[in-house]
Motif scaffolding. Structure first.
Motif, PDB file in Angstrom:
ATOM      1  N   ASN A 131       4.038   9.150   0.176  1.00 56.54           N
ATOM      2  CA  ASN A 131       2.715   9.766   0.013  1.00 56.54           C
ATOM      3  C   ASN A 131       2.770  11.130  -0.668  1.00 56.54           C
ATOM      4  O   ASN A 131       1.746  11.646  -1.110  1.00 56.54           O
ATOM      5  CB  ASN A 131       1.955   9.838   1.342  1.00 56.54           C
ATOM      6  CG  ASN A 131       2.675  10.621   2.424  1.00 56.54           C
ATOM      7  OD1 ASN A 131       3.829  11.034   2.256  1.00 56.54           O
ATOM      8  ND2 ASN A 131       2.022  10.810   3.558  1.00 56.54           N
ATOM      9  N   MET A 180      -3.919  -1.007   0.272  1.00 53.31           N
ATOM     10  CA  MET A 180      -3.176  -1.609  -0.831  1.00 53.31           C
ATOM     11  C   MET A 180      -3.553  -3.069  -1.048  1.00 53.31           C
ATOM     12  O   MET A 180      -3.066  -3.705  -1.991  1.00 53.31           O
ATOM     13  CB  MET A 180      -1.665  -1.496  -0.579  1.00 53.31           C
ATOM     14  CG  MET A 180      -1.123  -0.081  -0.664  1.00 53.31           C
ATOM     15  SD  MET A 180       0.675   0.016  -0.429  1.00 53.31           S
ATOM     16  CE  MET A 180       1.275  -0.667  -1.990  1.00 53.31           C
ATOM     17  N   ASN A 201       3.752   9.810  -8.560  1.00 52.29           N
ATOM     18  CA  ASN A 201       3.087   8.659  -9.176  1.00 52.29           C
ATOM     19  C   ASN A 201       3.850   7.390  -8.852  1.00 52.29           C
ATOM     20  O   ASN A 201       4.884   7.425  -8.174  1.00 52.29           O
ATOM     21  CB  ASN A 201       2.977   8.851 -10.706  1.00 52.29           C
ATOM     22  CG  ASN A 201       4.333   9.133 -11.350  1.00 52.29           C
ATOM     23  OD1 ASN A 201       5.281   8.357 -11.193  1.00 52.29           O
ATOM     24  ND2 ASN A 201       4.436  10.250 -12.063  1.00 52.29           N
ATOM     25  N   GLN A 202       3.331   6.273  -9.355  1.00 57.13           N
ATOM     26  CA  GLN A 202       3.898   4.968  -9.035  1.00 57.13           C
ATOM     27  C   GLN A 202       5.286   4.757  -9.631  1.00 57.13           C
ATOM     28  O   GLN A 202       6.024   3.853  -9.207  1.00 57.13           O
ATOM     29  CB  GLN A 202       2.970   3.849  -9.528  1.00 57.13           C
ATOM     30  CG  GLN A 202       2.901   3.706 -11.049  1.00 57.13           C
ATOM     31  CD  GLN A 202       1.861   4.603 -11.681  1.00 57.13           C
ATOM     32  OE1 GLN A 202       1.389   5.548 -11.056  1.00 57.13           O
ATOM     33  NE2 GLN A 202       1.489   4.293 -12.918  1.00 57.13           N
ATOM     34  N   GLN A 210      -7.365   1.578  -2.608  1.00 55.90           N
ATOM     35  CA  GLN A 210      -7.057   2.881  -3.190  1.00 55.90           C
ATOM     36  C   GLN A 210      -7.557   2.948  -4.639  1.00 55.90           C
ATOM     37  O   GLN A 210      -7.428   2.003  -5.412  1.00 55.90           O
ATOM     38  CB  GLN A 210      -5.552   3.157  -3.125  1.00 55.90           C
ATOM     39  CG  GLN A 210      -4.654   2.128  -3.760  1.00 55.90           C
ATOM     40  CD  GLN A 210      -3.193   2.451  -3.512  1.00 55.90           C
ATOM     41  OE1 GLN A 210      -2.830   3.520  -3.027  1.00 55.90           O
ATOM     42  NE2 GLN A 210      -2.322   1.511  -3.846  1.00 55.90           N
ATOM     43  N   ILE A 230      -6.840   4.358  -7.817  1.00 60.06           N
ATOM     44  CA  ILE A 230      -5.684   4.961  -8.481  1.00 60.06           C
ATOM     45  C   ILE A 230      -6.114   5.902  -9.607  1.00 60.06           C
ATOM     46  O   ILE A 230      -5.584   7.010  -9.741  1.00 60.06           O
ATOM     47  CB  ILE A 230      -4.741   3.863  -8.992  1.00 60.06           C
ATOM     48  CG1 ILE A 230      -4.173   3.089  -7.797  1.00 60.06           C
ATOM     49  CG2 ILE A 230      -3.619   4.451  -9.840  1.00 60.06           C
ATOM     50  CD1 ILE A 230      -3.339   1.890  -8.179  1.00 60.06           C
ATOM     51  N   TRP A 279       3.579   2.742  -5.945  1.00 60.82           N
ATOM     52  CA  TRP A 279       2.196   2.286  -5.818  1.00 60.82           C
ATOM     53  C   TRP A 279       1.618   2.477  -4.416  1.00 60.82           C
ATOM     54  O   TRP A 279       0.564   1.922  -4.095  1.00 60.82           O
ATOM     55  CB  TRP A 279       2.048   0.813  -6.225  1.00 60.82           C
ATOM     56  CG  TRP A 279       2.427   0.552  -7.643  1.00 60.82           C
ATOM     57  CD1 TRP A 279       3.633   0.101  -8.102  1.00 60.82           C
ATOM     58  CD2 TRP A 279       1.601   0.753  -8.805  1.00 60.82           C
ATOM     59  NE1 TRP A 279       3.616   0.000  -9.480  1.00 60.82           N
ATOM     60  CE2 TRP A 279       2.385   0.392  -9.936  1.00 60.82           C
ATOM     61  CE3 TRP A 279       0.293   1.184  -8.996  1.00 60.82           C
ATOM     62  CZ2 TRP A 279       1.890   0.455 -11.225  1.00 60.82           C
ATOM     63  CZ3 TRP A 279      -0.206   1.247 -10.291  1.00 60.82           C
ATOM     64  CH2 TRP A 279       0.588   0.885 -11.392  1.00 60.82           C
ATOM     65  N   HIS A 280       2.257   3.270  -3.581  1.00 59.61           N
ATOM     66  CA  HIS A 280       1.758   3.490  -2.222  1.00 59.61           C
ATOM     67  C   HIS A 280       0.685   4.595  -2.213  1.00 59.61           C
ATOM     68  O   HIS A 280       0.645   5.446  -3.103  1.00 59.61           O
ATOM     69  CB  HIS A 280       2.902   3.863  -1.283  1.00 59.61           C
ATOM     70  CG  HIS A 280       3.687   2.676  -0.816  1.00 59.61           C
ATOM     71  ND1 HIS A 280       4.485   1.946  -1.666  1.00 59.61           N
ATOM     72  CD2 HIS A 280       3.772   2.086   0.402  1.00 59.61           C
ATOM     73  CE1 HIS A 280       5.038   0.953  -0.989  1.00 59.61           C
ATOM     74  NE2 HIS A 280       4.616   1.009   0.261  1.00 59.61           N
ATOM     75  N   PRO A 281      -0.155   4.586  -1.191  1.00 54.60           N
ATOM     76  CA  PRO A 281      -1.198   5.616  -1.119  1.00 54.60           C
ATOM     77  C   PRO A 281      -0.611   7.024  -1.095  1.00 54.60           C
ATOM     78  O   PRO A 281       0.383   7.283  -0.408  1.00 54.60           O
ATOM     79  CB  PRO A 281      -1.907   5.299   0.205  1.00 54.60           C
ATOM     80  CG  PRO A 281      -1.606   3.878   0.476  1.00 54.60           C
ATOM     81  CD  PRO A 281      -0.242   3.621  -0.084  1.00 54.60           C
ATOM     82  N   ASN A 282      -1.250   7.921  -1.846  1.00 53.93           N
ATOM     83  CA  ASN A 282      -0.859   9.326  -1.774  1.00 53.93           C
ATOM     84  C   ASN A 282      -1.671  10.014  -0.678  1.00 53.93           C
ATOM     85  O   ASN A 282      -2.456   9.385   0.033  1.00 53.93           O
ATOM     86  CB  ASN A 282      -1.032  10.008  -3.136  1.00 53.93           C
ATOM     87  CG  ASN A 282      -2.483   9.991  -3.630  1.00 53.93           C
ATOM     88  OD1 ASN A 282      -3.414   9.638  -2.899  1.00 53.93           O
ATOM     89  ND2 ASN A 282      -2.683  10.372  -4.885  1.00 53.93           N
ATOM     90  N   THR A 290      -5.493   9.533  -0.670  1.00 50.90           N
ATOM     91  CA  THR A 290      -5.951   8.250  -0.132  1.00 50.90           C
ATOM     92  C   THR A 290      -5.775   8.201   1.381  1.00 50.90           C
ATOM     93  O   THR A 290      -6.644   7.680   2.104  1.00 50.90           O
ATOM     94  CB  THR A 290      -5.191   7.095  -0.794  1.00 50.90           C
ATOM     95  OG1 THR A 290      -5.454   7.112  -2.204  1.00 50.90           O
ATOM     96  CG2 THR A 290      -5.628   5.750  -0.234  1.00 50.90           C
ATOM     97  N   VAL A 304      -1.795   8.036  -7.154  1.00 50.44           N
ATOM     98  CA  VAL A 304      -1.058   7.122  -6.295  1.00 50.44           C
ATOM     99  C   VAL A 304       0.328   7.704  -6.053  1.00 50.44           C
ATOM    100  O   VAL A 304       0.830   8.497  -6.854  1.00 50.44           O
ATOM    101  CB  VAL A 304      -0.977   5.714  -6.949  1.00 50.44           C
ATOM    102  CG1 VAL A 304      -0.110   5.731  -8.197  1.00 50.44           C
ATOM    103  CG2 VAL A 304      -0.492   4.663  -5.960  1.00 50.44           C
TER     104      VAL A 304
END
Length: 339
Positions: A145, A265, A149-150, A304, A306, A315-318, A321, A311
């Motif tokens: 988090n 997600m 970025n992804q 989310q 993006i 690709w997990h929530p930051n 989010t 993000v």
């Protein structure tokens, strides 16, 4: 501010001292050396003084969020082995100091061997009368988090359970939080969280949690992202396992509200053609309707955004989010529990 401390001839305060509060699951078979692995495990101190020293044994690469008087102050990243670390509290006054495990179980095990308050004293720390337990996967752990970025892959430094939606929501309603989550795990049929749910140290079959501590008033189950990450699971098998776990939780906490969650997600766009979000929504809605119990609630977190919010790693929530998820959950907790 943190620093490794030179050994001094000060009175060492045992971790077994009753003035110290522990939140979450700790292996207390040796009360003078409590050990933990789960995300957001917390040691809570109240002191009069301007610094605290903690003697810590680390097996792994854990990070600990230092929180002074309710504000995140610094991050303690103990070295492998045993060492003593100094936490600078600033002015000589009464302070609440919280040490919160940022990282999840597979990152490491931390054991506490003692505390010192030079030129000060230890006071009784307190726990909240409100308690929430979370059962989940990487999202609940705060996986990545703090990643930019992804394109950045997971690393312990960017995982922060203190800033996961679970911890943020708990703080918003003045509740203590227990997180029982592990990245990549599912509800059913293999590599599940339920199979390690009873463990104090999730990497070890023993010791087993005795459920004698005060029960949480709410339990949030946020498991599905990995179940639906490939082929959608078969509805009867998956929801039957989910219901069995819900009833297992109620066996331990008969008065608890349980929220079954649809995570941020989940999407109908990935995996392509699977309509995973809509399928999950249908599975859980029908399960909640079938169980038909006022203690059971369905909560859906927004997918989310993006482009709008960014993000985190892989690709997990930051954190943005997570804050939005926490706001949704906080609203539900206040309404349903009158908190």
């Amino acid at each position: 501010m943190l620093a490794a401390a030179l050994p001094l001839l000060l009175a060492l305060i045992s971790p077994a001292d009753r003035r110290i509060a522990y939140v979450g699951r700790f292996d207390m078979r040796d009360p003078a050396a409590p050990a933990c692995q789960w995300s957001a495990s917390e040691v809570r101190l109240r002191v009069k003084g301007k610094e605290v020293r903690a003697t810590v044994e680390e097996k792994g690469h854990d990070g600990w969020q230092v929180v002074i008087d309710g504000k995140p102050a610094s991050v303690l990243t103990p070295k492998e082995g045993t060492d003593t670390y100094t936490i600078d509290l600033g002015v000589d006054a009464v302070h609440e100091v919280r040490l919160v495990k940022r990282t999840e179980a597979f990152i490491g095990t931390t054991t506490f061997h003692g505390f010192e308050v030079p030129d000060g004293r230890l006071l009784p720390a307190s726990k909240s009368k409100r308690r929430i337990e979370f059962v989940g996967d990487s999202i609940t752990c705060g996986f990545g988090n703090e990643g930019p970025n992804q394109n950045e892959h997971f690393k312990p430094e960017t995982e922060n359970a203190f800033m996961s939606y679970a911890s943020i929501a708990a703080r918003a309603v003045d509740a203590d939080v227990t997180i029982l989550a592990w990245s990549g795990r599912k509800m059913w049929p293999n590599n599940t969280v339920p199979e390690i749910y009873d463990r104090i140290l999730p990497t070890q079959e023993e010791p087993v949690f005795d459920f004698k501590a005060p029960a949480p008033q709410a339990v949030v189950i946020n498991l599905a992202t990995n179940d639906f990450g490939g082929e959608n699971p078969e509805e009867t098998g998956w929801t039957s396992a989910y219901e069995a776990f819900i009833r297992r939780v109620w066996d331990h906490y008969p008065k608890a509200l349980i929220y079954v969650a649809i995570g941020s997600m989940m999407s109908d766009n990935y995996p392509p053609g699977h309509m995973a979000l809509s399928t999950l929504r249908g599975y859980l809605s029908r399960m909640v309707e079938r169980i038909n119990d006022p203690r059971l609630h369905l909560i859906e977190f927004d997918v989310q955004k993006i482009e709008e919010d960014g993000v985190g790693a892989d690709w997990h929530p930051n954190i943005r989010t997570h804050e939005k998820m926490a706001a949704r959950l906080t609203e539900a907790l206040k309404k349903d529990l009158k908190w």
